[in-house]
Design a protein around this motif. Sequence first.
Motif, short mmCIF file in Angstrom:
data_model
loop_
_atom_site.label_atom_id
_atom_site.label_comp_id
_atom_site.label_asym_id
_atom_site.label_seq_id
_atom_site.Cartn_x
_atom_site.Cartn_y
_atom_site.Cartn_z
N UNK A 291 0.70 -1.25 -0.07
CA UNK A 291 -0.01 -0.08 -0.01
C UNK A 291 0.91 1.14 0.00
N UNK A 292 1.90 1.11 0.76
CA UNK A 292 2.74 2.66 0.97
C UNK A 292 3.44 2.89 -0.45
N UNK A 293 3.70 1.74 -1.08
CA UNK A 293 4.62 2.06 -2.36
C UNK A 293 3.53 2.47 -3.54
N UNK A 294 2.30 1.74 -3.50
CA UNK A 294 1.35 2.09 -4.49
C UNK A 294 0.79 3.66 -4.11
N UNK A 295 0.77 4.15 -3.15
CA UNK A 295 0.11 5.44 -2.73
C UNK A 295 1.35 6.62 -3.14
N UNK A 296 2.46 6.12 -2.71
CA UNK A 296 3.59 7.04 -3.05
C UNK A 296 3.74 7.20 -4.54
#
Length: 417
Positions: A291-296
């Motif tokens: 999630x963190x990667x995709x949102x960034x």
Amino acid sequence: MLKSIKKYAKPFESVDDLNPLIDEIGDAKYVLLGESSHGTSEYYSLRAEISKRLIMEKGFSFIAVESDWPSCQNINQYIKGFNHQVKDVKEVLEAFNRWPTWMWSNQEITGLIEWLKDYNLQNLTKQKVGFYGIDVYSLFESMDEIVNYLEKTNSTELAVAKKAFACFEPYNRNHESYAVSAGYLSENCIKEALDLLASIRKNKWTFDAEPESSLNMEVNALVTANAEDYYRTMVTSDSESWNIRDKHMVEALNAIMRFYGDNAKVIIWEHNTHIGDARATDMKDDGMVNVGQLIREANAHDSVYIVGFGTYSGTVIASTEWGKDFQIMNVPPAQYGSWESLMHKSDPVNKYLIFTDENRQEFTTTIGQRAIGVVYRPEYEHFGNYVPSNMGQRYDSFIFIDQTNALHPLVLEPTNI
């Protein structure tokens, strides 16, 4: 790295001491608050206090958590005053009857829920602060929600929903049975699930019989389609099923953000393994995203702020096997040379560290960071509970609580698994 920790880390005793971190968040639209276990009291309590400040001081619209959409709808309806029949927060939390129940049916979350309800009563804005579950597991519960709503409103989409429901019905609401049949025998419900999602999305604005029913139908249909994909894939590929799950959580987030409008801002509560950028860990070597990667990747740099959490030692709620009764377990001192051991060695007090453009480079050495799941065997943790991480790239800030305590569950025995 120990020298850098000593230089930049700041001690704290309460959320009031975290003003520099709150200031650093700035105008971010996405604030991701992690945890290194699903059973630690302080993670829940401190995230709740940070969330309150973000809502009051920066106008955040909703909280999204690592949990089922249908169960969290009970909280959302309660805090927004949509359900006048439920009067007690503990009754609301009875909806969390799927193992591991302790993740959300616990004493620590009750105070936040009551605070959100009171805040919404005083909030004059059109959209009150919400609380949503964005996980993928609730295949059958989400289908139930869809069929029940369509039956109640006598909608034309009912036939499509019942066709999908009938396809899954032979598996007796057992995810594992469907996973084996779909993954190994190619007996699946792909078409039915995707047809249902397409039908619901096409007609979602006609679902207006209840507050937020259009959003509720859209996300439940999204869960149905992605859960089918997840369970079908899980028996053949751990990494790909992980990706399906985290991509679903971002899809669900995007649906909620669209519902709240252009000025929407979200606080996300999930495990560090979901919110800490996967590109800064060994997950990337296995082709995994989170999630963190995709949102960034999808948003401007200053729109996203990620906060990791960790501890040196203490106690935690977890189980020794999937589906088994929980236990209060000892969390042993962190492995020598790990991130948590260095944070402790620098000074054995609660502290936080903000990674900035000026100091990130000092925290780019790959180092093990502890991760405890709902299944945990402390005696074996050195063999698989540490994620190699570039901490300065994985997070924007890190909150360290030197000694932590186990969560306080409301339900003493697991029910549905």
